[in-house]
Motif scaffolding. Structure first.
Motif, short mmCIF file in Angstrom:
data_model
loop_
_atom_site.label_atom_id
_atom_site.label_comp_id
_atom_site.label_asym_id
_atom_site.label_seq_id
_atom_site.Cartn_x
_atom_site.Cartn_y
_atom_site.Cartn_z
N ILE A 137 42.04 34.20 37.48
CA ILE A 137 42.70 34.55 38.74
C ILE A 137 42.65 36.06 38.88
N GLU A 138 42.52 36.53 40.12
CA GLU A 138 42.48 37.96 40.42
C GLU A 138 43.52 38.25 41.50
N ASN A 139 44.03 39.48 41.47
CA ASN A 139 45.10 39.79 42.42
C ASN A 139 44.58 40.11 43.82
N THR A 140 43.29 39.89 44.06
CA THR A 140 42.78 39.90 45.42
C THR A 140 43.21 38.64 46.16
N GLY A 149 50.18 41.64 44.10
CA GLY A 149 50.97 41.73 42.88
C GLY A 149 50.12 42.00 41.67
N CYS A 150 50.73 41.78 40.52
CA CYS A 150 50.13 42.08 39.22
C CYS A 150 50.14 40.81 38.38
N VAL A 151 49.07 40.58 37.63
CA VAL A 151 49.01 39.44 36.72
C VAL A 151 49.10 39.95 35.28
N ASN A 152 49.89 39.28 34.46
CA ASN A 152 49.99 39.70 33.06
C ASN A 152 50.61 38.59 32.23
#
Length: 493
Positions: free
Chosen positions: A162-165, A169-172
């Protein structure tokens, strides 16, 4: 017939552009190559270790990989050698538990130079299917594009989970149960904040992990081996920048607690022993048998104090009963780093129960910018702890995880250039002997890293492809619905 024709054409094409190494000066030293693969231990199912010369003056580089039975593999290129994947893995598969000899020649303005051969040891211990990591610019307060990606370790294939495009937001905080992506936790921060959970390869659910009984959202997940529980911390963090310091940035806790999530009952399990105002508790991980919880703990700073270099974490442990979800009555200190004027972060027990790897730095828990940070190995049978000399370097070693067979460690290191975090691998045998770390293979590695100004963040092994549905996940993230966590408190809270 077509396959034979293509093979002949490829052979003719290769022969036409390959220059014979002739009249070479015989060097007495081994070659300086990038990445440094000289003398490393590798699994048979790893992608080809393509490499360049460490300097940039060579106009051609030639390499021959040979075993003691007369089989060999040859590659020649202008910038990098590029071994055929099928031939590479066939050669490695034929030499399990044995060494290969690599002879490198490089052509410079004054002609060919042939260097003293170096060895590659092919371990009989295989490595997992792949690794999963976050790619992120090494920034501080802002970010642009980022995502979670998986990489097939037997090839150069990389795919986004998954990408934040796909959302704002932010993924972590991606985590799997001993590398099995059937059990998965993924945290989203920002206006669409959520924790995405998948259990037993079932549907993905978006959760709100913040409750009125906890400090904030759940982070730093670690799965119980049964798959029933996930250990989390909640942290109130701040960051600051050094005006004149090699470590650049500090991220520090102002408060932090631990809790365990019961997947079956949808309850956060809270105990007063892991929720003390005078103690910062963080980085919880379950033991291999699931009957203990390891974590890092430091005395909280007095209110108003900013002496961050005085915050030091010990490695601690508390009992945990998987049958009832109850915690033990006492906390034991396993590694007293404070007595050494050091601090522990990122504890990771091996899945066979033999060892625990952790990061040791001068202070604090955000060791990824601490250039002095090194990995240490705790023998859980003897209690002895020592630096992992083969894995460490003169620069930062920080986050790390074990392979499912407990024989390989993937570790984050800034040794390449001091700025970007990249994944390295070390073999750890049954006696705790640690091999020299080697960088994740890439095609034409110098060109690859010069074009990708991104850090590989929080690498973890996966035993198979994740089969993560990013479109469904992004719909869940962009939707307002979140399932709430319940809470179960022990007496004293």
């Amino acid at each position: 017939m077509k396959k034979i024709l293509y093979a002949l054409l490829a052979l003719l094409s290769f022969s036409a552009c390959t220059e014979t190494v002739s009249d070479a000066k015989q060097e007495t030293t081994q070659p300086r190559i990038y990445p440094d693969y000289v003398g490393v231990t590798i699994p048979a199912n790893i992608a080809p270790l393509d490499f360049c010369m460490a300097d940039e003056e060579a106009v051609l580089i030639d390499a021959v990989v040979a075993d003691r039975h007369g089989h060999n593999l040859h590659s020649q290129g202008k910038e990098s050698v590029d071994f055929d994947i099928d031939d590479w893995q066939e050669l490695l598969g034929q030499n399990l538990g044995d060494s290969l000899s690599v002879t490198v020649s490089a052509k410079y303005a004054d002609g060919w130079h042939t260097y003293r051969p170096f060895s590659l040891y092919v371990s009989p211990d295989s490595i997992d299917y792949g690794i999963c990591y976050r790619l992120i610019e090494p920034g501080y307060e802002v970010w642009s594009k980022m995502g979670i990606y998986e990489r097939d370790l037997s090839s150069f294939d990389e795919r986004p989970l998954i990408e934040n495009t796909q959302f704002e937001g932010c993924v972590n905080c991606h985590s799997f149960n001993r590398g099995n992506p059937a059990d998965m936790s993924l945290h989203i921060r920002g206006p669409h904040g959520a924790t995405l959970l998948r259990q037993n390869d079932g549907p993905i659910t978006a959760y709100n992990t913040k409750t009125d009984q906890t400090l904030g959202f759940c982070v730093y997940p670690y799965w119980h081996p049964s798959g029933r529980y996930i250990a989390y911390s909640t942290n109130t963090t701040s960051q600051l920048f050094h005006s004149a310091h090699g470590n650049r940035i500090e991220v520090f806790d102002e408060a932090s607690d631990l809790q365990v999530y019961d997947v079956e009952k949808n309850e956060l399990l809270l105990t007063p022993r892991l929720k003390q105002d005078a103690v910062y508790e963080t980085f919880p991980v379950f033991s291999a048998d699931g009957r203990s919880l390891y974590f890092c703990a430091a005395r909280a700073l007095p209110e108003g104090s900013h002496q961050l270099d005085s915050i030091r974490y010990n490695l601690c442990r508390i009992d945990f009963d998987p049958a009832t979800g109850h915690f033990g009555d006492s906390i034991a200190t396993i590694v007293d780093a404070v007595a050494q004027n050091k601090s522990v972060s990122f504890p990771r027990p091996s899945y066979d129960g033999r060892f625990l790897c952790y990061t040791l730095s001068d202070y604090g828990q955000f060791s990824i910018w601490h250039h002095e940070a090194d990995l240490h190995l705790l023998d859980l049978s003897t209690g002895e702890s020592r630096p992992m000399a083969g894995a460490n370097s003169k620069d930062t070693e920080s986050f790390h995880n074990w392979s499912s067979n407990s024989r390989w460690l993937v570790l984050s290191s800034r040794r390449d250039d001091g700025l970007f975090t990249r994944p390295y691998f070390s073999h750890v045998d049954a006696k705790g002997k640690v091999s020299k770390a080697f960088m994740l293979p890439q095609r034409n590695p110098r060109q690859f890293y010069r074009q990708r100004f991104l850090s590989f963040n929080a690498p973890d092994f996966i035993i198979c492809p994740t089969h993560f549905d990013s479109h469904k996940a992004s719909r869940l993230i962009n939707d307002e619905y979140r399932k709430d966590f319940g809470v179960r408190k022990e007496s004293g809270l």
